[in-house]
Design a protein around this motif. Structure first.
Motif, PDB file in Angstrom:
ATOM      1  N   PRO A   3      58.259  35.478  47.965  1.00 57.62           N
ATOM      2  CA  PRO A   3      58.979  34.166  48.065  1.00 57.62           C
ATOM      3  C   PRO A   3      58.353  33.172  47.318  1.00 57.62           C
ATOM      4  CG  PRO A   3      58.381  35.398  50.077  1.00 57.62           C
ATOM      5  CD  PRO A   3      57.954  36.276  48.719  1.00 57.62           C
ATOM      6  N   ASN A   4      59.182  32.024  47.059  1.00 56.38           N
ATOM      7  CA  ASN A   4      58.798  30.795  46.297  1.00 56.38           C
ATOM      8  C   ASN A   4      58.826  29.570  47.234  1.00 56.38           C
ATOM      9  OD1 ASN A   4      59.913  31.135  43.128  1.00 56.38           O
ATOM     10  ND2 ASN A   4      58.445  32.513  44.152  1.00 56.38           N
ATOM     11  N   VAL A   5      58.151  28.743  46.687  1.00 56.09           N
ATOM     12  CA  VAL A   5      58.058  27.315  47.529  1.00 56.09           C
ATOM     13  C   VAL A   5      58.595  26.124  46.748  1.00 56.09           C
ATOM     14  CG1 VAL A   5      56.442  25.591  48.589  1.00 56.09           C
ATOM     15  CG2 VAL A   5      56.318  28.219  49.207  1.00 56.09           C
ATOM     16  N   ALA A   6      59.201  25.324  47.421  1.00 52.44           N
ATOM     17  CA  ALA A   6      59.845  24.050  46.691  1.00 52.44           C
ATOM     18  C   ALA A   6      59.344  22.926  47.456  1.00 52.44           C
ATOM     19  CB  ALA A   6      61.200  24.078  46.485  1.00 52.44           C
ATOM     20  N   VAL A   7      58.859  21.765  46.954  1.00 56.27           N
ATOM     21  CA  VAL A   7      58.437  20.573  47.870  1.00 56.27           C
ATOM     22  C   VAL A   7      59.345  19.450  47.330  1.00 56.27           C
ATOM     23  CG1 VAL A   7      56.590  18.861  48.630  1.00 56.27           C
ATOM     24  CG2 VAL A   7      56.311  21.514  48.474  1.00 56.27           C
ATOM     25  N   LEU A   8      60.076  18.996  48.118  1.00 56.18           N
ATOM     26  CA  LEU A   8      60.979  17.654  47.804  1.00 56.18           C
ATOM     27  C   LEU A   8      60.878  16.665  48.697  1.00 56.18           C
ATOM     28  CD1 LEU A   8      64.040  20.224  47.128  1.00 56.18           C
ATOM     29  CD2 LEU A   8      62.537  19.459  45.361  1.00 56.18           C
ATOM     30  N   ALA A   9      61.054  15.381  48.278  1.00 52.16           N
ATOM     31  CA  ALA A   9      61.074  14.344  48.962  1.00 52.16           C
ATOM     32  C   ALA A   9      62.348  13.369  48.697  1.00 52.16           C
ATOM     33  CB  ALA A   9      59.798  13.361  48.688  1.00 52.16           C
ATOM     34  N   GLY A  10      62.900  13.127  49.578  1.00 54.04           N
ATOM     35  CA  GLY A  10      64.089  12.117  49.356  1.00 54.04           C
ATOM     36  C   GLY A  10      64.702  11.501  50.679  1.00 54.04           C
ATOM     37  N   GLY A  11      63.691  10.574  51.303  1.00 56.35           N
ATOM     38  CA  GLY A  11      64.024  10.035  52.319  1.00 56.35           C
ATOM     39  C   GLY A  11      63.675  10.609  53.667  1.00 56.35           C
ATOM     40  N   CYS A  12      64.059  10.210  54.710  1.00 52.78           N
ATOM     41  CA  CYS A  12      63.882  10.869  56.062  1.00 52.78           C
ATOM     42  C   CYS A  12      63.662  12.228  55.969  1.00 52.78           C
ATOM     43  CB  CYS A  12      64.695  10.434  57.256  1.00 52.78           C
ATOM     44  SG  CYS A  12      64.522  11.084  58.679  1.00 52.78           S
ATOM     45  N   PHE A  13      62.783  12.757  56.350  1.00 59.35           N
ATOM     46  CA  PHE A  13      62.728  14.470  56.493  1.00 59.35           C
ATOM     47  C   PHE A  13      63.448  15.152  57.178  1.00 59.35           C
ATOM     48  CE2 PHE A  13      57.997  13.773  58.065  1.00 59.35           C
ATOM     49  CZ  PHE A  13      58.643  13.205  59.206  1.00 59.35           C
ATOM     50  N   TRP A  14      63.940  14.460  58.278  1.00 59.93           N
ATOM     51  CA  TRP A  14      64.928  15.117  59.365  1.00 59.93           C
ATOM     52  C   TRP A  14      66.113  15.701  58.646  1.00 59.93           C
ATOM     53  CZ3 TRP A  14      65.004  10.678  63.475  1.00 59.93           C
ATOM     54  CH2 TRP A  14      63.695  10.597  64.025  1.00 59.93           C
ATOM     55  N   GLY A  15      66.880  14.537  57.959  1.00 63.79           N
ATOM     56  CA  GLY A  15      68.065  15.147  57.285  1.00 63.79           C
ATOM     57  C   GLY A  15      67.787  16.170  56.169  1.00 63.79           C
TER      58      GLY A  15
END
Length: 219
Positions: free
Chosen positions: A45-57
């Motif tokens: 398994p791999n991991v990606a970390v992404l930010a793009g505004g509210c984490f709920w959506g």
């Protein structure tokens, strides 16, 4: 924007404000090409970390992608000591609201996750804001977990820029920093609170847009 769970009367007032806001709109996927370069698949398994505004959506979209096994809402870019919602909301911690995506690279690639991220999970052309939310904690940022992810992310941003996929320049930054899980009440918020005004106004249309644009990738 402070996104607390509100009492019914207050939630109704907030819903009215959101739906009459000039920022409220139906989400749609931006048609963009697949990345020309991608991370080679592994059996682990791999991991990606992404930010793009509210984490709920963001969380809600990626939880529905085939091959994704877990999504955690949290904070990235600052320190462990300031990784709380109250502190991050002051916009003085360097944290961004982010998600950590655990995925099976034999089913979905890192490049495909980036395509969803840029196409429908958020708007990569708005600086320090997404929808009704303003501040550096809502910035567009990618936190590569290794050199291969960093190279693919940088190449894809350049590719989309050259293709003029958007009417405005991409402002997404490639950053470094640890990831810290958010408070329990933020986890899986979309599924736990389907009638929350913010979810109804901003995140349900986003999830619907993902399913319409990428039906073969949706669970």
């Amino acid at each position: 924007m402070i996104k607390y769970v509100l009492p019914l009367a207050a939630a109704g007032a907030l819903a009215a404000a959101i739906f009459t806001s000039p920022f409220a709109h139906a989400e749609r996927a931006v048609p963009i090409p697949a990345p020309a370069h991608d991370v080679q698949p592994t059996v682990k398994p791999n991991v990606a970390v992404l930010a793009g505004g509210c984490f709920w959506g963001m969380e809600a979209v990626f939880e529905r992608v085939k091959g994704v096994t877990n999504v955690t809402a949290g904070y990235a870019g600052g320190t462990a000591a300031t990784a709380t919602y109250d502190q991050v909301s002051t916009e003085g911690t360097r944290h961004a609201e982010a998600i950590r995506v655990t995925y099976d690279p034999r089913v979905v690639s890192y490049g495909t996750l980036l395509r969803i991220y840029f196409s429908v999970a958020h708007d990569p052309t708005t600086l320090d804001r997404q929808g009704p939310d303003r501040g550096t904690s809502y910035r567009s940022a990618i936190f590569p977990q290794n050199a291969a992810q960093r190279a693919v992310a940088a190449a894809y941003i350049a590719q989309l820029g050259q293709a003029k996929a958007y009417p405005r320049p991409i402002v997404t930054k490639i950053e470094t920093g640890g990831f810290y899980p958010a408070e329990a009440y933020h986890q899986h918020f979309f599924d736990k609170n389907p009638n929350h005004p913010y979810i109804v106004a901003w995140d349900k249309p986003k999830v619907a847009a993902f399913k319409a644009a990428f039906p073969a990738l949706a669970k």
